[in-house]
Every structure is written in structure tokens, then in C-alpha cells.
Write a protein that holds these residues in place. Structure first.
Motif, PDB file in Angstrom:
ATOM      1  N   ARG A  23      80.538 102.726 108.211  1.00 31.60           N
ATOM      2  CA  ARG A  23      81.210 103.971 107.817  1.00 31.60           C
ATOM      3  C   ARG A  23      80.191 105.092 107.636  1.00 31.60           C
ATOM      4  O   ARG A  23      80.426 106.234 108.038  1.00 31.60           O
ATOM      5  N   LYS A  24      79.054 104.770 107.041  1.00 29.77           N
ATOM      6  CA  LYS A  24      78.009 105.765 106.820  1.00 29.77           C
ATOM      7  C   LYS A  24      77.474 106.285 108.156  1.00 29.77           C
ATOM      8  O   LYS A  24      77.258 107.481 108.341  1.00 29.77           O
ATOM      9  N   LYS A  25      77.291 105.378 109.106  1.00 37.07           N
ATOM     10  CA  LYS A  25      76.823 105.760 110.437  1.00 37.07           C
ATOM     11  C   LYS A  25      77.810 106.728 111.096  1.00 37.07           C
ATOM     12  O   LYS A  25      77.416 107.768 111.637  1.00 37.07           O
ATOM     13  N   LEU A  26      79.091 106.403 111.023  1.00 39.02           N
ATOM     14  CA  LEU A  26      80.117 107.273 111.604  1.00 39.02           C
ATOM     15  C   LEU A  26      80.157 108.624 110.895  1.00 39.02           C
ATOM     16  O   LEU A  26      80.282 109.671 111.530  1.00 39.02           O
ATOM     17  N   TYR A  27      80.030 108.595 109.576  1.00 41.42           N
ATOM     18  CA  TYR A  27      80.044 109.826 108.802  1.00 41.42           C
ATOM     19  C   TYR A  27      78.895 110.752 109.209  1.00 41.42           C
ATOM     20  O   TYR A  27      79.082 111.955 109.397  1.00 41.42           O
ATOM     21  N   LYS A  28      77.706 110.180 109.363  1.00 41.82           N
ATOM     22  CA  LYS A  28      76.539 110.993 109.744  1.00 41.82           C
ATOM     23  C   LYS A  28      76.732 111.619 111.123  1.00 41.82           C
ATOM     24  O   LYS A  28      76.386 112.777 111.339  1.00 41.82           O
ATOM     25  N   ILE A  29      77.285 110.879 112.055  1.00 45.33           N
ATOM     26  CA  ILE A  29      77.535 111.414 113.398  1.00 45.33           C
ATOM     27  C   ILE A  29      78.563 112.539 113.336  1.00 45.33           C
ATOM     28  O   ILE A  29      78.398 113.581 113.980  1.00 45.33           O
ATOM     29  N   LEU A  30      79.606 112.340 112.538  1.00 48.12           N
ATOM     30  CA  LEU A  30      80.616 113.382 112.369  1.00 48.12           C
ATOM     31  C   LEU A  30      80.014 114.646 111.749  1.00 48.12           C
ATOM     32  O   LEU A  30      80.354 115.762 112.148  1.00 48.12           O
ATOM     33  N   GLN A  31      79.121 114.455 110.783  1.00 48.77           N
ATOM     34  CA  GLN A  31      78.450 115.610 110.162  1.00 48.77           C
ATOM     35  C   GLN A  31      77.598 116.372 111.188  1.00 48.77           C
ATOM     36  O   GLN A  31      77.568 117.591 111.166  1.00 48.77           O
ATOM     37  N   GLU A  32      76.928 115.634 112.058  1.00 49.00           N
ATOM     38  CA  GLU A  32      76.106 116.270 113.097  1.00 49.00           C
ATOM     39  C   GLU A  32      76.979 117.033 114.096  1.00 49.00           C
ATOM     40  O   GLU A  32      76.566 118.062 114.615  1.00 49.00           O
ATOM     41  N   ASP A  33      78.190 116.529 114.353  1.00 50.23           N
ATOM     42  CA  ASP A  33      79.124 117.204 115.263  1.00 50.23           C
ATOM     43  C   ASP A  33      79.580 118.549 114.709  1.00 50.23           C
ATOM     44  O   ASP A  33      79.856 119.468 115.456  1.00 50.23           O
ATOM     45  N   GLU A  34      79.719 118.604 113.384  1.00 54.03           N
ATOM     46  CA  GLU A  34      80.278 119.819 112.754  1.00 54.03           C
ATOM     47  C   GLU A  34      79.200 120.801 112.510  1.00 54.03           C
ATOM     48  O   GLU A  34      78.634 121.561 112.738  1.00 54.03           O
TER      49      GLU A  34
END
Length: 176
Positions: free
Chosen positions: A165-176
Motif C-alpha cells: 500500500r505504501k508503494k502504491l501511495y508513493k507512486i500516486l503522490q509522484e503522479d499528482e
């Protein structure tokens, strides 16, 4: 994913398969094929292998340890892992990042584009992480049941779930 309802109970299905009755096998497939199919990452031949293995090892099924559905998923999970090991190299999970707190790892959202992006990212995850997320979030299985299916300790699974979940969250943060 919903399982189909049956006129027979799990116990009756198991007993019919133990007795070699075709209607028991048919009921087992009708009730659980969709769930097993999802577990083996859309590979029809593995789904068939999972049921053949279940039919031939039905005497090993112990209803006091797990439901028939969970037992079938365990068989499917192991067949899938064996298949994937022959197909792909193992990918090591990323290390914990102390900069991301537990509170920040909430992936729930109402935004449609973020949900679509999460689905895309899940497709890119290593197979074991994608399976864990599928079992936990899409099939609503508790960690104890996933532990039985995977043969991995529930605490270790909780840690893997957190890291994924943390990995996905970090990628989502980088997208935004």
C-alpha cells in the motif's frame, strides 16, 4: 466476486466428491470456479488443474481448518505460484521508508481517475503483491484466511500489505 449458490452445503459437496459422484464435482465447480479462476490470474488451464487436484486430494480437505472455498484458493494459489516461478524472475519488495507514516498510506478515494490509476498500478505489481491485494481488498478475506491460502504468517502478510500500500501511495503522490 460472488460465488454461486448451491442446493448442497459445502459438507454435502465434499461428501459427494469423496464418493466419486459427478454431481458433487459439478456443484464444486459451479460454486467456486469464478473464485478459483480469479486466483489463478485468468489462466484457464491452471483453473482446471486446481479442480483436478482438489478432486484427487479431497480426502485431505479438513473442514475444521478452512472452508471449501479457502481450501480451493490455497490449491489455486500454490499452482499459480509454481507457474509464475517458472515464468518470471522473483522481484524483491522495496524497503520500508521512514518518511511515510501509517496515516499517509490510506489509498481509499472517491476520485474515479485515482481508482483507475490504482488499477493500472496493480497490474504492474509483482504477482504475489497483486494476489495479496486482490484477496484482501476485492475478495474481503481476513489475513488469517490469506495466511492459510498462502502458507505465510498473518503478521508477515500484514507487513507486506502495508509495504505494498505504501508503494502504491508513493507512486500516486509522484503522479499528482
Amino acid at each position: 466476486m460472488r460465488q454461486k449458490t448451491s442446493a448442497l452445503t459445502e459438507t454435502e459437496i465434499v461428501e459427494a466428491v469423496r464418493q466419486g459422484r459427478r454431481e458433487g464435482q459439478t456443484e464444486m465447480v459451479c460454486c467456486y470456479a469464478e473464485r478459483v479462476f480469479a486466483m489463478v490470474v485468468r489462466a484457464q488451464e491452471l483453473t482446471q488443474d486446481a479442480f483436478l487436484r482438489a478432486f484427487s486430494h479431497i480426502d485431505r480437505y479438513e473442514p475444521h481448518k478452512a472452508s471449501l472455498s479457502t481450501w480451493l484458493c490455497r490449491i489455486a494459489y500454490r499452482l499459480t505460484l509454481d507457474f509464475l516461478k517458472r515464468r518470471r524472475p522473483v522481484i524483491v519488495a522495496m524497503e520500508d521508508d521512514p518518511e511515510v507514516s501509517d496515516e499517509e498510506v490510506d489509498l481509499s478515494t472517491g476520485r474515479e481517475e485515482r481508482i483507475e490509476r490504482l488499477q493500472e498500478l496493480m497490474d504492474e505489481l509483482p504477482d504475489d503483491e497483486r494476489m495479496l491485494l486482490t484477496l484482501y481488498y476485492f475478495e474481503d478475506r481476513p489475513l488469517t484466511e490469506i495466511a492459510y491460502i498462502t502458507g505465510i504468517d498473518a503478521k508477515a502478510l500484514a507487513n507486506r500489505l502495508y509495504r505494498t500500500r505504501k508503494k502504491l501511495y508513493k507512486i500516486l503522490q509522484e503522479d499528482e
